[in-house]
Structure formats: C-alpha cells, structure tokens
Design an enzyme around this catalytic site. Sequence first.
Site, PDB file in Angstrom:
ATOM      1  N   TYR A 178      46.204  36.579  31.519  1.00 63.54           N
ATOM      2  CA  TYR A 178      44.771  36.324  31.284  1.00 63.54           C
ATOM      3  C   TYR A 178      44.378  36.725  29.867  1.00 63.54           C
ATOM      4  O   TYR A 178      43.814  35.925  29.106  1.00 63.54           O
ATOM      5  CB  TYR A 178      43.910  37.084  32.306  1.00 63.54           C
ATOM      6  N   SER A 179      44.679  37.985  29.496  1.00 62.72           N
ATOM      7  CA  SER A 179      44.195  38.447  28.184  1.00 62.72           C
ATOM      8  C   SER A 179      44.923  37.711  27.056  1.00 62.72           C
ATOM      9  O   SER A 179      44.326  37.458  25.998  1.00 62.72           O
ATOM     10  CB  SER A 179      44.317  39.958  28.050  1.00 62.72           C
ATOM     11  N   THR A 220      36.597  38.766  25.691  1.00 59.99           N
ATOM     12  CA  THR A 220      36.753  39.987  26.472  1.00 59.99           C
ATOM     13  C   THR A 220      37.375  41.116  25.647  1.00 59.99           C
ATOM     14  O   THR A 220      38.119  40.853  24.689  1.00 59.99           O
ATOM     15  CB  THR A 220      37.661  39.688  27.684  1.00 59.99           C
ATOM     16  N   ASP A 221      37.131  42.347  26.077  1.00 58.52           N
ATOM     17  CA  ASP A 221      37.772  43.494  25.414  1.00 58.52           C
ATOM     18  C   ASP A 221      39.271  43.556  25.732  1.00 58.52           C
ATOM     19  O   ASP A 221      40.024  44.261  25.050  1.00 58.52           O
ATOM     20  CB  ASP A 221      37.083  44.811  25.805  1.00 58.52           C
ATOM     21  N   GLU A 222      39.706  42.817  26.767  1.00 58.14           N
ATOM     22  CA  GLU A 222      41.113  42.921  27.183  1.00 58.14           C
ATOM     23  C   GLU A 222      42.081  42.408  26.117  1.00 58.14           C
ATOM     24  O   GLU A 222      43.269  42.736  26.144  1.00 58.14           O
ATOM     25  CB  GLU A 222      41.355  42.178  28.500  1.00 58.14           C
ATOM     26  N   SER A 230      45.829  34.598  27.168  1.00 57.56           N
ATOM     27  CA  SER A 230      45.206  33.268  27.039  1.00 57.56           C
ATOM     28  C   SER A 230      43.836  33.383  26.362  1.00 57.56           C
ATOM     29  O   SER A 230      43.453  32.515  25.577  1.00 57.56           O
ATOM     30  CB  SER A 230      45.090  32.581  28.411  1.00 57.56           C
ATOM     31  N   LYS A 231      43.106  34.461  26.642  1.00 60.19           N
ATOM     32  CA  LYS A 231      41.811  34.659  25.967  1.00 60.19           C
ATOM     33  C   LYS A 231      42.044  34.949  24.478  1.00 60.19           C
ATOM     34  O   LYS A 231      41.295  34.491  23.622  1.00 60.19           O
ATOM     35  CB  LYS A 231      41.019  35.796  26.619  1.00 60.19           C
TER      36      LYS A 231
HETATM   37  P1  NAD Z   1      34.001  33.324  36.470  1.00 60.57           P
HETATM   38  O1  NAD Z   1      35.419  33.168  36.861  1.00 60.57           O
HETATM   39  O2  NAD Z   1      33.043  33.946  37.414  1.00 60.57           O
HETATM   40  O3  NAD Z   1      33.393  31.903  36.073  1.00 60.57           O
HETATM   41  C1  NAD Z   1      34.093  30.987  35.291  1.00 60.57           C
HETATM   42  C2  NAD Z   1      33.368  29.640  35.403  1.00 60.57           C
HETATM   43  O4  NAD Z   1      34.055  28.695  34.570  1.00 60.57           O
HETATM   44  C3  NAD Z   1      33.372  29.063  36.821  1.00 60.57           C
HETATM   45  O5  NAD Z   1      32.097  28.564  37.135  1.00 60.57           O
HETATM   46  C4  NAD Z   1      34.398  27.934  36.747  1.00 60.57           C
HETATM   47  O6  NAD Z   1      34.135  26.883  37.666  1.00 60.57           O
HETATM   48  C5  NAD Z   1      34.239  27.495  35.296  1.00 60.57           C
HETATM   49  N1  NAD Z   1      35.436  26.823  34.787  1.00 60.57           N
HETATM   50  C6  NAD Z   1      36.738  27.218  34.929  1.00 60.57           C
HETATM   51  N2  NAD Z   1      37.552  26.329  34.343  1.00 60.57           N
HETATM   52  C7  NAD Z   1      36.773  25.370  33.781  1.00 60.57           C
HETATM   53  C8  NAD Z   1      37.028  24.192  33.028  1.00 60.57           C
HETATM   54  N3  NAD Z   1      38.278  23.833  32.735  1.00 60.57           N
HETATM   55  N4  NAD Z   1      35.976  23.451  32.631  1.00 60.57           N
HETATM   56  C9  NAD Z   1      34.707  23.802  32.949  1.00 60.57           C
HETATM   57  N5  NAD Z   1      34.399  24.899  33.671  1.00 60.57           N
HETATM   58  C10 NAD Z   1      35.415  25.677  34.072  1.00 60.57           C
HETATM   59  O7  NAD Z   1      34.037  34.115  35.082  1.00 60.57           O
HETATM   60  P2  NAD Z   1      32.983  35.160  34.487  1.00 60.57           P
HETATM   61  O8  NAD Z   1      33.301  36.505  34.979  1.00 60.57           O
HETATM   62  O9  NAD Z   1      31.618  34.599  34.643  1.00 60.57           O
HETATM   63  O10 NAD Z   1      33.418  35.106  32.951  1.00 60.57           O
HETATM   64  C11 NAD Z   1      32.830  34.158  32.059  1.00 60.57           C
HETATM   65  C12 NAD Z   1      33.452  34.327  30.692  1.00 60.57           C
HETATM   66  O11 NAD Z   1      33.230  35.663  30.225  1.00 60.57           O
HETATM   67  C13 NAD Z   1      34.963  34.138  30.670  1.00 60.57           C
HETATM   68  O12 NAD Z   1      35.304  33.466  29.476  1.00 60.57           O
HETATM   69  C14 NAD Z   1      35.532  35.543  30.657  1.00 60.57           C
HETATM   70  O13 NAD Z   1      36.766  35.583  29.990  1.00 60.57           O
HETATM   71  C15 NAD Z   1      34.458  36.280  29.880  1.00 60.57           C
HETATM   72  N6  NAD Z   1      34.298  37.704  30.193  1.00 60.57           N
HETATM   73  C16 NAD Z   1      34.150  38.133  31.494  1.00 60.57           C
HETATM   74  C17 NAD Z   1      33.927  39.488  31.752  1.00 60.57           C
HETATM   75  C18 NAD Z   1      33.724  39.988  33.160  1.00 60.57           C
HETATM   76  O14 NAD Z   1      33.672  41.217  33.362  1.00 60.57           O
HETATM   77  N7  NAD Z   1      33.601  39.158  34.172  1.00 60.57           N
HETATM   78  C19 NAD Z   1      33.861  40.389  30.692  1.00 60.57           C
HETATM   79  C20 NAD Z   1      34.047  39.934  29.380  1.00 60.57           C
HETATM   80  C21 NAD Z   1      34.236  38.567  29.138  1.00 60.57           C
HETATM   81  O1  DAU Z   2      37.301  44.010  30.555  1.00 60.03           O
HETATM   82  C1  DAU Z   2      36.714  42.754  30.752  1.00 60.03           C
HETATM   83  C2  DAU Z   2      37.400  42.049  31.884  1.00 60.03           C
HETATM   84  O2  DAU Z   2      36.959  42.690  33.084  1.00 60.03           O
HETATM   85  C3  DAU Z   2      37.125  40.553  31.937  1.00 60.03           C
HETATM   86  O3  DAU Z   2      37.646  39.953  30.789  1.00 60.03           O
HETATM   87  C4  DAU Z   2      37.747  39.926  33.187  1.00 60.03           C
HETATM   88  O4  DAU Z   2      37.389  38.569  33.279  1.00 60.03           O
HETATM   89  C5  DAU Z   2      37.216  40.664  34.407  1.00 60.03           C
HETATM   90  O5  DAU Z   2      37.811  40.161  35.581  1.00 60.03           O
HETATM   91  C6  DAU Z   2      37.490  42.166  34.287  1.00 60.03           C
HETATM   92  O6  DAU Z   2      38.914  42.435  34.357  1.00 60.03           O
HETATM   93  P1  DAU Z   2      39.489  43.686  35.174  1.00 60.03           P
HETATM   94  O7  DAU Z   2      40.890  43.422  35.505  1.00 60.03           O
HETATM   95  O8  DAU Z   2      39.169  44.966  34.478  1.00 60.03           O
HETATM   96  O9  DAU Z   2      38.517  43.591  36.473  1.00 60.03           O
HETATM   97  P2  DAU Z   2      38.800  43.746  38.033  1.00 60.03           P
HETATM   98  O10 DAU Z   2      37.466  43.808  38.706  1.00 60.03           O
HETATM   99  O11 DAU Z   2      39.796  42.778  38.545  1.00 60.03           O
HETATM  100  O12 DAU Z   2      39.453  45.206  38.115  1.00 60.03           O
HETATM  101  C7  DAU Z   2      38.774  46.341  37.617  1.00 60.03           C
HETATM  102  C8  DAU Z   2      39.692  47.521  37.800  1.00 60.03           C
HETATM  103  O13 DAU Z   2      39.807  47.801  39.207  1.00 60.03           O
HETATM  104  C9  DAU Z   2      41.097  47.285  37.288  1.00 60.03           C
HETATM  105  O14 DAU Z   2      41.600  48.494  36.728  1.00 60.03           O
HETATM  106  C10 DAU Z   2      41.887  46.933  38.555  1.00 60.03           C
HETATM  107  C11 DAU Z   2      41.162  47.709  39.635  1.00 60.03           C
HETATM  108  N1  DAU Z   2      41.168  47.080  40.984  1.00 60.03           N
HETATM  109  C12 DAU Z   2      40.768  45.786  41.090  1.00 60.03           C
HETATM  110  C13 DAU Z   2      40.755  45.160  42.320  1.00 60.03           C
HETATM  111  C14 DAU Z   2      40.335  43.714  42.438  1.00 60.03           C
HETATM  112  C15 DAU Z   2      41.527  47.816  42.104  1.00 60.03           C
HETATM  113  O15 DAU Z   2      41.862  49.030  41.995  1.00 60.03           O
HETATM  114  N2  DAU Z   2      41.512  47.193  43.322  1.00 60.03           N
HETATM  115  C16 DAU Z   2      41.164  45.892  43.483  1.00 60.03           C
HETATM  116  O16 DAU Z   2      41.209  45.379  44.625  1.00 60.03           O
END
Ligand code: NAD
Ligand code: DAU
Length: 356
Positions: free
Chosen positions: A159-160, A133-135, A162-163
């Site tokens: 979260y960030s 992630t960019d975080e 741990s990533k």
């Molecule tokens: P998500 O939370 O929707 O899905 C995570 C999946 O991993 C789930 O299906 C969960 O059951 C599985 N999982 C969790 N713990 C596990 C374990 N111990 N063993 C096996 N499976 C396990 O997450 P996402 O949004 O699909 O993100 C996927 C990946 O991409 C993550 O690594 C996240 O850090 C990264 N990422 C997400 C975003 C975003 O905007 N969502 C952006 C950049 C990077």
């Molecule tokens: O940047 C990549 C990341 O984007 C991924 O690594 C993460 O897994 C993914 O969850 C996401 O993180 P964010 O914290 O940016 O996403 P989230 O959708 O939780 O929040 C987006 C923005 O909106 C953030 O600034 C917080 C704000 N927010 C979020 C929620 C859930 C609100 O204002 N209200 C809300 O209820």
Amino acid sequence: MILVTGGAGFIGANFVLDWLASPGNEAVVNLDILSYAGNPETLASLAGDARHIFVHGDIGDSALVARLLAEHRPRAIVNFAAESHVDRSIHSPGAFIQTNVVGTFNLLEAVRAYWGTLDGAAKSDFRFLHVSTDEVYGSLGKDEPAFTEQHRYEPNSPYSASKAASDHLVRAYHHTYGLPVLTTNCSNNYGPYHFPEKLIPLMIVNALAGKALPVYGDGQQIRDWLYVKDHCSAIRRVLEAGTTGEVYNVGGWNEKPNLDIVHTVCALLDELRPRTDGAAYSQQITYVTDRPGHDRRYAIDAGKIERELGWKPAETFETGIRKTVQWYLDHQDWVANVQSGAYRDWVEQNYGERVA
Ligand code: NAD
Ligand code: DAU
C-alpha cells in the site's frame, strides 16, 4: 466546479459533504468506481442536490476522465481515489498497483492534456491536489523526531509503496510539465463513515456484536490520529492557499499506541452502551498474529501547514473519539448495510488465518 475522485469513500465522502454544506462553494463532480469501500449511502443526503454530480467510473479510464474534464471544466481536482487498506495490500497487492499507480498516472495524463487547453487565469489558478499518507515515510524508532516534509521516502507495505509511487508521479508532473499540483501527507483518520475494516470502527462494531477485539502483535504500535473533518479542513486550506509544487504534512499531534485506542473505545462503550452482563468491553480484547512488516510508529510534524497556512486541528482526540463512538451507536443501519457478503469474506480471509 471541482472534480473529486473517490468521493464515496471514507475521507472523500466527508470532504464532499462538508464542501457542499458550506454556502458559496462550487458544485462537485464526484468520480468513484464504487469498490467495496465506496458507499453511495454515505452520500444519500445529497440526493436531488444539483450541486452534486456522481459519476460511476475509474480514475484510470482516460477517455472517461477526458470527457468529464471537457464537459465540466473544473478549476480543481482533489484526488482521494485509492485502494487504502494495508492488510488488503498484503493479501492482494495487484489492485493497489492498478489504482494507486496506474490509475493516478492515467488521471495525471488526462489532467495534463486538459490543463494544456486552458489559458490565462484559468490555467494559472488550476490546482491538482493529491491526497496521500504519512506511511510513505516508513516507520520511526521510539525517540526519533516526527516526519517532516523533508523525511526520505521509505515505504514498507505494498500500500505505502503504491502511494509513494503516486506521490512521485505527481511531483514529476509539476517538475517536468509545470502542472500546478499540491500534495498532502496525512496521518491516521477516524470519524463518521469509516469502513469497519480499519482499527477504530472494527473495534466499535466487534465490541457491540460481542466479538473478539483483534489486536495485532503486542498492540504497542503507535499511530498519530486525526479526526476526519480536520483532515478535510486541511485539504480545503491547502487548496485555497497552498504553494504549487509543495507538500504539506497533516496530523493531529496525537500519537497513541493501538492498545490505548482500543481501551479508550471500550471505556466509551462501557459508558454509552454498557454490556447487558455488566462486564467491561475490554474483556473482549484478543491478541492475534501480527501484520507482516508492521510499521512500529508513525508521527507527523504538522508545523509547516500551521506556520504557512494557519491550519490547526479543531478536535482533540478526546472530543473526536467520543463523537465517533456516538456516531456509530446512532448509525447502526449504515454499519449493517456495509457488512455485505464481500465484507464477511474479507473478515474470514484476514482474521481466519491469525492465531489468537
Ligand atoms: P477508502 O478506501 O475509504 O475510499 C477510497 C474510495 O476510492 C472508495 O470510494 C473507492 O470506491 C474509490 N476508488 C477506489 N479505486 C478507484 C478507482 N480506480 N477509480 C475511482 N474511484 C476509486 O479510502 P479513505 O480512507 O477515504 O482514503 C482516501 C485517500 O486518503 C486515499 O488516497 C488514502 O491513501 C488517503 N489517506 C487515508 C488515510 C486514512 O486514515 N484513511 C490517511 C491518510 C491518507
Ligand atoms: O497512516 C495513515 C494510514 O492509516 C492511511 O494511509 C491508510 O489508508 C489507513 O488505512 C491507515 O493505515 P493503518 O494500517 O495505520 O490503519 P489500520 O486501521 O488498518 O490499523 C491501525 C493500527 O491498528 C495498525 O497498527 C494495525 C492495527 N490493527 C488494525 C486492525 C484492522 C490491529 O491491531 N487490529 C486490527 O484488526
């Protein structure tokens, strides 16, 4: 055969669906623990498809992973499995350390042992792609340049952090053991099958339910948004042509303040599913207590992946967000099914304590 971890989550499931929709791609072993965020219903269209082997299990279970590797002999691993929600990491960081740090470490150890048994082309062509992630790069000031791959790591949430730890382990396994790894650091994704704890799907779901649209703080935090299928195409491209040991930033060149995102979602709903009382959905916007340690701005410089691998996003934000809102309108059953008791408990925990 490839092994995908976390392939029942938002991005992993989109990746598996797209991968298997492309003729000629190999079969997928999909290892997922089915946490609250993992949803087998997302993969329902693959029922009976012999090219999809779903395994319910933990990336941290070394014996299970070793058995899967020995049995299926994948030529690549794409590691999506993680705890992914920042707000949850603030309430309960332990699960993030367990899966994102310890789980990734155990996975890397099992993969290192398996890779050591390979030889010739099987060994040199093997790839471990870590999805990050960019975080990990921290928060940018208003006028600072976007994150390049050289930006120092400054994670601010559990979260960030741990990533970031998992990224460092992946890097170390390349540097020390020669494991052929690739890392992608992507910005905020949105699109189909996004769990409604994250900003965009939460706003759509709450708007349609007549509930408050909870904007944290002043809503001026900036994120860079990428349609999920573009993230999946970037991962496929890096897997195909990326240089081992390298990091590729992935983003949509699309920075927007949260409040603009919420207004865009409201305007699309006004057009596609107007409120019965004729009022605008934006009337439901409510400002609530900010997220502790909230990063102000993320922005990705995706120049390297474009220059070196020729990847660019196919969707603009305007096309992607319209498709996304329409998808949620067309898939209300999917939404209803993920709003289980556990989901309702989370909503109470995270929003119950915030002051409007
Ligand atoms: P998500 O939370 O929707 O899905 C995570 C999946 O991993 C789930 O299906 C969960 O059951 C599985 N999982 C969790 N713990 C596990 C374990 N111990 N063993 C096996 N499976 C396990 O997450 P996402 O949004 O699909 O993100 C996927 C990946 O991409 C993550 O690594 C996240 O850090 C990264 N990422 C997400 C975003 C975003 O905007 N969502 C952006 C950049 C990077
Ligand atoms: O940047 C990549 C990341 O984007 C991924 O690594 C993460 O897994 C993914 O969850 C996401 O993180 P964010 O914290 O940016 O996403 P989230 O959708 O939780 O929040 C987006 C923005 O909106 C953030 O600034 C917080 C704000 N927010 C979020 C929620 C859930 C609100 O204002 N209200 C809300 O209820």
